[in-house]
Design an enzyme around this catalytic site. Sequence first.
Site, PDB file in Angstrom:
ATOM      1  N   HIS A  51       0.829  -1.316  -0.081  1.00  0.00           N
ATOM      2  CA  HIS A  51      -0.063  -0.070   0.028  1.00  0.00           C
ATOM      3  C   HIS A  51       0.866   1.282  -0.025  1.00  0.00           C
ATOM      4  CE1 HIS A  51      -3.198   2.889   1.327  1.00  0.00           C
ATOM      5  NE2 HIS A  51      -3.899   1.775   0.817  1.00  0.00           N
ATOM      6  N   ILE A  57       1.781   4.787   1.445  1.00  0.00           N
ATOM      7  CA  ILE A  57       0.849   5.425   2.047  1.00  0.00           C
ATOM      8  C   ILE A  57       0.360   4.573   3.125  1.00  0.00           C
ATOM      9  CG2 ILE A  57      -1.384   6.852   1.891  1.00  0.00           C
ATOM     10  CD1 ILE A  57      -0.766   7.494  -0.938  1.00  0.00           C
ATOM     11  N   GLY A  60      -5.831   4.348   5.202  1.00  0.00           N
ATOM     12  CA  GLY A  60      -6.765   5.043   5.995  1.00  0.00           C
ATOM     13  C   GLY A  60      -7.212   4.483   7.368  1.00  0.00           C
ATOM     14  N   VAL A  61      -7.473   2.795   6.890  1.00  0.00           N
ATOM     15  CA  VAL A  61      -8.231   2.257   8.008  1.00  0.00           C
ATOM     16  C   VAL A  61      -7.156   1.766   9.206  1.00  0.00           C
ATOM     17  CG1 VAL A  61     -10.032   1.243   6.416  1.00  0.00           C
ATOM     18  CG2 VAL A  61      -7.789   0.202   6.833  1.00  0.00           C
ATOM     19  N   GLU A  65      -8.125   1.769  13.104  1.00  0.00           N
ATOM     20  CA  GLU A  65      -7.615   0.747  13.954  1.00  0.00           C
ATOM     21  C   GLU A  65      -6.818   1.241  15.189  1.00  0.00           C
ATOM     22  OE1 GLU A  65      -6.890  -2.738  15.915  1.00  0.00           O
ATOM     23  OE2 GLU A  65      -8.525  -2.233  14.454  1.00  0.00           O
TER      24      GLU A  65
END
Length: 306
Positions: A51, A57, A60-61, A65
């Site tokens: 990623h 990057i 986002g998740v 978390e």
Amino acid sequence: MSGEIIGVSALRDILPCRPSMLLLDRVFVESENKLVGLKSISMNEPCFMGHFPGHPILPGVLQVEAIAQLAEVGLWKRLDPERKGDFYIKELHKIKFRRPNNPGDRLIIEVELSNIGTDSAEFKATVKNNSGIACNANGVVAIRPKIAAAEPIMPYNEFDKGESSVMTVNQIMGLIPHRYPFLFVDYVSKIEGSHVTGVKNTTESEPIFRQYKDGYTVLMGAVQAEIIAQVGAIYMLSHENNKGKIAYFMGIDKSEMFAPVFPGDQLRLEVDIPDGKSKFGKGEGYMYVGDKLASHTCMLFAIVDP
């Protein structure tokens, strides 16, 4: 507890996540209901292998978390001191990913807890990096009973990989930049108009499972939104005018978790992405294990040039 600094050794003892998914390096307990966490981002993060290769990057998740982990640090003694239950994300809403987090950034995560009941609490959170606000998030975390994975071994069904499957994993990798260990769709079973059915098989070796000291193992909640979103990205980037572009996950309007997911479960991902010519997209997806609804997510995308 106020004024306490919790280091990584204690965090490992508190948080039932696998080493590569421990997303806090240090926690400062500002008050009973406000905690501040630190996550330093290094190029050596395993997620950067997938990623994205050549353009790292932080997903986002994983910010979400990290927020959930910080909330757990502040709540587990009040909600479940004997750790008999499963601490999980019950609901997410108004999640906005405002700017990217890259290797070299330091994340300061602030969580405020409210409406703390006997088995749940609300949170409001902000993630900042050295350039400003990276993420805003709201949601509910809760305790649910630990239940055995009592489902029988599922017989082969119409959604299993076969000649009728419309897209293999190699074809998926030709559309989206995700790779191991952050590619979460194994194949696409069906595309009917703007409705897509993707499939992910879960297995014990994946780091996205939480594992308690008693051995109870369950899929973390934040990543379920990512799994659903990847199906939406596959569909959007399969359009001829979007090929070669990237779908950025911009936010989560709402995500709800209804049932635990265990190693060995086959996830059927039913996603609707209304067709449109805008560079922004909005979709809705459902995650099923057999006929059981595990989670539901409403999400936002942006299509951009690489």
